[in-house]
Write an enzyme that holds these catalytic residues in place. Structure first.
Site, PDB file in Angstrom:
ATOM      1  N   SER A 418       0.815  -1.211   0.000  1.00  0.00           N
ATOM      2  CA  SER A 418       0.000   0.000   0.000  1.00  0.00           C
ATOM      3  C   SER A 418       0.851   1.265   0.000  1.00  0.00           C
ATOM      4  CB  SER A 418      -0.914   0.020   1.232  1.00  0.00           C
ATOM      5  OG  SER A 418      -0.142  -0.006   2.422  1.00  0.00           O
ATOM      6  N   HIS A 439      -3.942  -4.205  -4.969  1.00  0.00           N
ATOM      7  CA  HIS A 439      -4.045  -3.551  -3.663  1.00  0.00           C
ATOM      8  C   HIS A 439      -5.484  -3.574  -3.156  1.00  0.00           C
ATOM      9  CE1 HIS A 439      -4.006   0.293  -1.081  1.00  0.00           C
ATOM     10  NE2 HIS A 439      -3.625  -0.733  -0.353  1.00  0.00           N
ATOM     11  N   GLU A 451      -7.214  -1.725  -6.317  1.00  0.00           N
ATOM     12  CA  GLU A 451      -6.339  -1.018  -7.249  1.00  0.00           C
ATOM     13  C   GLU A 451      -5.401  -2.006  -7.932  1.00  0.00           C
ATOM     14  OE1 GLU A 451      -5.781   3.430  -5.379  1.00  0.00           O
ATOM     15  OE2 GLU A 451      -4.797   1.778  -4.337  1.00  0.00           O
ATOM     16  N   ASN A 489      -5.245   5.872  -1.104  1.00  0.00           N
ATOM     17  CA  ASN A 489      -4.516   6.295   0.092  1.00  0.00           C
ATOM     18  C   ASN A 489      -3.914   7.684  -0.078  1.00  0.00           C
ATOM     19  OD1 ASN A 489      -5.158   3.987   1.453  1.00  0.00           O
ATOM     20  ND2 ASN A 489      -3.201   2.974   1.125  1.00  0.00           N
TER      21      ASN A 489
END
Length: 645
Positions: A418, A439, A451, A489
């Protein structure tokens, strides 16, 4: 036999007729204008020569009926056009419900929206006992209502409480549950479905409506107001009327207008006219098409049908990835340093399977496909290998050196990192083109987005296979480029850190979270930080926000070992998995929300400009499905472009 473009009417010697739908030039059956017109012709023919029974079924493997043609609704962009579209379905299904011969819907696969309303207009319904058989009235997810008779008939068949839950959430109902709640008259295996349909349509059994218990009839009649009041209280906890008017309209139209949306005066806030012109409806339909676009990234890969997944790392994330893949029908070998480290993940998976499958035998079969593999022997046979260990570059490089040497040449090699750059992990590969990022987000079972990260050296066909795998486990793949935090993120970190800066200024955590809940977020940023882990928030701030001076309160809490939900204390005290809040008000909610949103909106714009995602539409899709960003806005970029509406 009578053949139309989309339907076949087949008559059998025993007097039973079959109306078989095969929407032309489409992968799924949808109820466009031509299909509905031909249904009217079938009813005309059956009126001239009535059958002993009429059974509706699909000729497509994809399912029964996916619902109305959404493109036609989008084209109905005025109240007048929308009313004409609704009237067509309302009148036709009322006609079907009134025929003097028995009718039955044989539902195999998805049965959505207008498809469910067609089934409700039949006297009987049989659900085929397969994982793909699902009933739903998902119109509320598009900002509209089940206007072809769903609001009228569903409460009469299953009772108003169960009907309201189904209509107000858009939730799918599987075959077994449909039988339990009375939505289906029978639930049968595929091998006997046609014989079961023949027997039932000729059985002479009374309809479900006529068998509804006395108390349920009261709730559909004299006690309607009581049911509606309870439904409004439930909706108020989830959706503000100014943001999501459709659920409020469903309750009002059922209570006061007999489920007939055409009967609601145009000047009423819950009318079809008001819904059609509301920006939320436009934005939610946009989100529907964004979701379809994400699904499209999983198509077009031939000869790739993974059955065996190997996951390395049995922590919360790795264990939950493994459990999800098993739930979607795959065999998974789960690797960690010892059986003892793997055991908690297997225990969580067992509870997860029982909760999801609601059948102890099926749960046991699923658990048999989750195999503890401390030696990593599954690497040699796996179609897909996912690394989900702690975020340490050297450790990941060492692990992948072993995996690359032992894995099959055609196996998909993926990292769930991540925060680390994929290019750095791939630096020690003999063939760095094999590595891709897959992800997931926590909690894996709840978050729909994954992702798919392509590094500079990732082969395009590898990224395409990764997207196909993600879609194959019923998640939404979002292609992103290799950059710190990727998309989700990278937009969340500055948003959460701005919220924690507010705490340093003396604003209560409850007030901050209340402001964002009022905006429409599923969880406030402070509760989210506690849930993710405050140690993770510190690292994210350093990597993604570039903070040399992190929020003071955050540093104090982490220094004292208060890491949020996982330690029992963070910004909140956590008891039985829930944050204890004081109920402090938010003051100027709108101004505070605007301040908190600005870093998220700025980051999204910056990432689109940098090409981390291909365009603004995909950025909106990623942030909605990856963070829960208020769907009624249509996403952050759409929110900006529409002037904050």
């Amino acid at each position: 036999m009578s053949n139309f473009k989309h339907w076949r009417l087949e008559r059998e010697s025993d007097g039973v007729s079959w109306a078989v739908l095969y929407t032309a030039d489409a992968s799924t059956n949808t109820l466009g204008a031509d299909v509905m017109a031909e249904l009217g012709l079938i009813l005309d023919e059956c009126e001239r020569t009535p059958p002993k029974g009429l059974i509706f079924k699909s000729a497509k493997e994809a399912g029964f009926i996916a619902g109305a043609n959404i493109a036609e609704f989008v084209a109905s962009d005025t109240p007048e056009r929308a009313r004409a579209l609704v009237k067509r379905g309302w009148d036709l299904y009322n006609r079907l419900a009134a025929v003097n011969y028995p009718t039955l819907a044989l539902v195999r696969g998805h049965c959505m929206g207008g498809g469910t309303e067609l089934a409700l207009a039949c006297r009987y319904r049989i659900a085929v006992d397969e994982p793909g058989t699902k009933f739903a009235l998902p119109e509320v997810m598009l900002g509209i209502v089940p206007g072809w008779g769903g609001m009228l008939r569903l409460p009469q068949i299953v009772g108003p409480a169960a009907a309201m839950d189904m209509m107000l959430t858009g939730r799918n109902i599987d075959a077994k549950r449909a039988k339990r709640m009375g939505l289906a008259d029978a639930c049968v295996p595929p091998r006997v479905m046609e014989n079961a349909a023949r027997m039932m349509v000729l059985s002479g059994k009374p309809s479900r409506q006529s068998q509804l218990p006395f108390m349920q009839r009261l709730m559909n009649g004299p006690l309607k107001a009581l049911v509606a009041s309870g439904a409004r209280k439930q909706v108020a906890n989830r959706a503000r009327q100014e943001h999501y008017p459709a659920p409020w309209a469903i309750i009002d139209q059922w209570q006061n207008y007999g489920g007939n949306t055409l009967a609601v005066p145009a000047d009423r806030a819950t009318s079809l006219d008001a819904l059609v012109m509301h920006p939320t409806t436009r934005n939610l339909i946009r989100v529907f098409f964004l979701q379809d676009r994400l699904k499209g990234f999983g198509k077009g890969v031939e000869n790739f049908a993974p059955r065996h997944v190997h996951v390395v790392g049995a922590g919360v994330m790795g264990g939950d990835i493994a459990a999800w893949c098993v739930l979607r029908g795959m065999t998974v070998t789960l690797q960690d340093q010892s059986v003892e480290r793997i055991a908690p993940a297997v225990g969580r998976a067992a509870k997860f399977f029982e909760r999801k499958l609601r059948d102890k035998k099926l749960a046991r079969f699923a658990l048999d496909r989750l195999i503890a593999d401390p030696q990593g022997d599954g690497v040699r046979q796996a179609d897909v290998i996912i690394e989900a260990i702690f975020e340490d570059l050297v450790a990941k490089q060492k692990l992948f050196a072993d995996i690359e040497a032992r894995a099959r040449p055609d196996a998909l090699l993926a990292s769930n990192t991540s925060s680390l750059k994929l290019a750095d992990i791939a630096a020690k590969f003999k063939d760095p083109s094999r590595l891709v990022g897959i992800h997931f987000f926590n909690p894996v079972a709840m978050m729909p987005l994954v992702e798919v990260v392509a590094g500079d050296l990732t082969a395009p066909e590898v990224a395409q296979k990764a997207a196909a795998f993600v879609r194959g486990i019923d998640k939404l793949p979002l292609p992103v480029k290799d950059a710190p935090g990727f998309l989700v993120n990278a937009v969340l970190a500055p948003y959460m850190h701005e919220a924690m800066r507010c705490i340093d200024e003396g604003i209560a955590p409850e007030a901050i979270d209340a402001a964002m809940l009022a905006f429409g977020m599923p969880m406030g940023p402070i509760e989210l930080a506690d849930t993710v882990g405050l140690d993770v928030a510190v690292a994210a701030g350093r990597q993604l926000v570039g903070e040399s001076d992190p929020p003071q309160k955050l540093v104090e809490l982490v220094g004292a070992g208060h890491l949020g939900k996982k330690s029992g204390k963070g910004f909140y005290t956590w008891i039985d998995g829930k944050a204890r809040k004081t109920g402090v008000g938010a003051g100027d909610t709108a101004a505070l929300a605007e301040r908190l949103l600005k870093p998220l909106l700025d980051a999204t714009q910056r990432l689109v400009a940098a090409g981390i995602v291909a365009d603004a539409e995909l950025a909106d899709a990623g942030v909605i499905f990856g963070t829960g960003f208020a769907p009624y806005t249509g996403g952050p970029m759409n929110y900006l472009n529409s002037g904050g509406r």
